[in-house]
Scaffold this active site. Structure first.
Site, PDB file in Angstrom:
ATOM      1  N   ASP A  30       0.802  -0.899   0.058  1.00  0.00           N
ATOM      2  CA  ASP A  30       0.442  -0.012  -0.108  1.00  0.00           C
ATOM      3  C   ASP A  30       0.794   1.250  -0.056  1.00  0.00           C
ATOM      4  O   ASP A  30       0.699   2.040   1.091  1.00  0.00           O
ATOM      5  CB  ASP A  30      -1.082   0.184   1.300  1.00  0.00           C
ATOM      6  CG  ASP A  30      -1.615  -1.461   1.453  1.00  0.00           C
ATOM      7  OD1 ASP A  30      -1.777  -1.873   0.520  1.00  0.00           O
ATOM      8  OD2 ASP A  30      -2.176  -1.580   2.482  1.00  0.00           O
ATOM      9  N   GLU A 237     -11.311  -0.007  -3.209  1.00  0.00           N
ATOM     10  CA  GLU A 237     -10.697   0.166  -1.845  1.00  0.00           C
ATOM     11  C   GLU A 237      -9.244   1.807  -2.748  1.00  0.00           C
ATOM     12  O   GLU A 237      -9.260   1.450  -3.693  1.00  0.00           O
ATOM     13  CB  GLU A 237      -9.810   0.064  -1.078  1.00  0.00           C
ATOM     14  CG  GLU A 237      -9.295  -1.746  -1.560  1.00  0.00           C
ATOM     15  CD  GLU A 237      -8.660  -2.854  -0.982  1.00  0.00           C
ATOM     16  OE1 GLU A 237      -9.408  -2.570   0.333  1.00  0.00           O
ATOM     17  OE2 GLU A 237      -8.496  -3.494  -1.524  1.00  0.00           O
TER      18      GLU A 237
HETATM   19  O1  FUB Z   1      -3.286  -3.466   3.953  1.00  0.00           O
HETATM   20  C1  FUB Z   1      -4.736  -3.896   4.216  1.00  0.00           C
HETATM   21  C2  FUB Z   1      -5.596  -3.605   2.948  1.00  0.00           C
HETATM   22  O2  FUB Z   1      -5.072  -4.591   1.783  1.00  0.00           O
HETATM   23  C3  FUB Z   1      -5.452  -2.173   2.782  1.00  0.00           C
HETATM   24  O3  FUB Z   1      -6.640  -0.912   3.582  1.00  0.00           O
HETATM   25  C4  FUB Z   1      -6.011  -2.593   0.892  1.00  0.00           C
HETATM   26  O4  FUB Z   1      -5.828  -1.226   0.578  1.00  0.00           O
HETATM   27  C5  FUB Z   1      -5.999  -3.800   0.667  1.00  0.00           C
HETATM   28  O5  FUB Z   1      -4.444  -3.215   0.174  1.00  0.00           O
END
Ligand code: FUB
Length: 338
Positions: A30, A237
């Site tokens: 991320d 997301e």
């Molecule tokens: O790293 C945890 C979660 O996985 C993140 O918040 C999302 O965007 C995905 O990458």
């Protein structure tokens, strides 16, 4: 990238990858990249194997702290600046320090991060430091009016700052309507408009919202909102905002279809119009990125799970150059050569 039970040759895949992990002594994911003081600072998640079984809520993403990475340039080596913030030092947070982001204002650095509070709900906190690499000191409470995951902070040319956030499924965004949580809410049905990311303008001290968060709507080529069933294009997301030639570019993950896509607008609140794919699927379930300009060139920071041989919660951040067409379209990147 692969179907279940298929044997994957990860060494061959690593050789075909267009870029290699920026660090290999820890797992990182991320990546939110920014240029501060002429250097590139990357604010990633720090992936660990917390020993938590896999489930659809993503409980196996049991991260506990953040390390900041520093590079003299996106084409150089990355240095781990060490632990910048640990969950034990965040009064309101219990677990799952997921994707963070950071920004600077008036000589201070602000780290925005999601974590699960003791009631099981994700909130977004802010921690403040004097240097880009931290250490950061967390505010005692999460940001009022914040919820869900994946904060991305954007500073506009007029001096205003905005926080984009939200993720469905494990990120709990589907449980909210009009900024209010209820167990009765679910993801809309396939023929209804998809849920969007949220955005709110930040206060002058960067610690609160000056307004209730609004939904960021993404329209299709006919000007209609993308539908929840349009899984290859709808928001899931990982929002990121950048500006290119005066336009606002909202980029994001499509989650269960594993694309990084983008949409553009003339307004930081949107509505945005869907434009296309930035990155085709990587190894691992999640895909998450940032886009950053350094000395006139643009770069995509992203992650994959090649180094861990496909373990979806043990990821590695990477970087590759990103190119625009003359009309402002982003050229789609394929993370592995044929
Ligand atoms: O790293 C945890 C979660 O996985 C993140 O918040 C999302 O965007 C995905 O990458």
């Amino acid at each position: 990238m692969s179907t279940e039970n298929e044997v994957v040759d990860y060494k061959a895949l690593a050789a075909r990858a267009i870029s290699q992990p920026l660090v290999t002594h820890i797992y990182t994911a991320d990546p939110s990249a920014h240029v501060f003081n002429g250097k590139v600072y990357i604010y990633p998640s720090h992936d660990i194997d917390a020993g938590i079984p896999f489930n659809d809520n993503g409980d196996h993403f049991g991260m506990e702290d953040y390390h900041v990475l520093r590079m003299d340039s996106p084409e150089g080596k990355a240095e781990d600046c060490g632990v910048a913030l640990h969950v034990k030092d965040v009064p309101w947070a219990e677990r799952q320090m997921w994707a963070p982001d950071a920004i600077t204002k008036d000589g201070k650095y602000y780290l925005y991060f999601p974590a699960r509070a003791r009631d099981g709900l994700f909130k977004i906190g802010v921690a403040i430091g004097d240097q880009p690499e931290g250490p950061f000191v967390a505010e005692p409470e999460p940001i009022a009016g914040s919820y869900s995951i994946d904060p991305a902070v954007f500073g506009d040319d007029d001096g205003e700052f905005y926080l984009y956030f939200g993720g469905i499924w494990g990120g709990q965004l589907q449980k909210y309507r009009d900024n209010t949580y209820s167990e009765i809410h679910e993801e809309p049905t396939a023929d209804q408009p998809a849920l969007g990311a949220r955005v709110a303008r930040l206060s002058a001290d960067m610690k609160s919202f000056v307004e209730a968060s609004r939904e960021v709507v993404i329209l299709d080529e006919q000007g209609q909102p993308l539908l929840a069933g349009d899984n290859s294009r709808r928001y899931f997301e990982g929002p990121w905002m950048h500006k290119y030639q005066g336009k606002y570019y909202l980029s994001y993950s499509t989650g269960d279809t594993h694309f990084l896509c983008y949409a553009t607008s003339d307004n930081p609140y949107g509505p945005f119009t869907y434009q296309g794919q930035i990155l085709t699927p990587v190894v691992g379930w999640t895909t998450h990125h940032s886009i950053c300009e350094f000395e006139g060139k643009w770069y995509l920071f992203y992650h994959d799970s090649v180094l861990s041989e496909g373990v979806t919660h043990l990821r590695s951040v990477k970087v590759t150059e990103l190119h625009y067409e003359a009309d402002g379209k982003i050229k789609t990147i394929h993370p592995y050569r044929d």
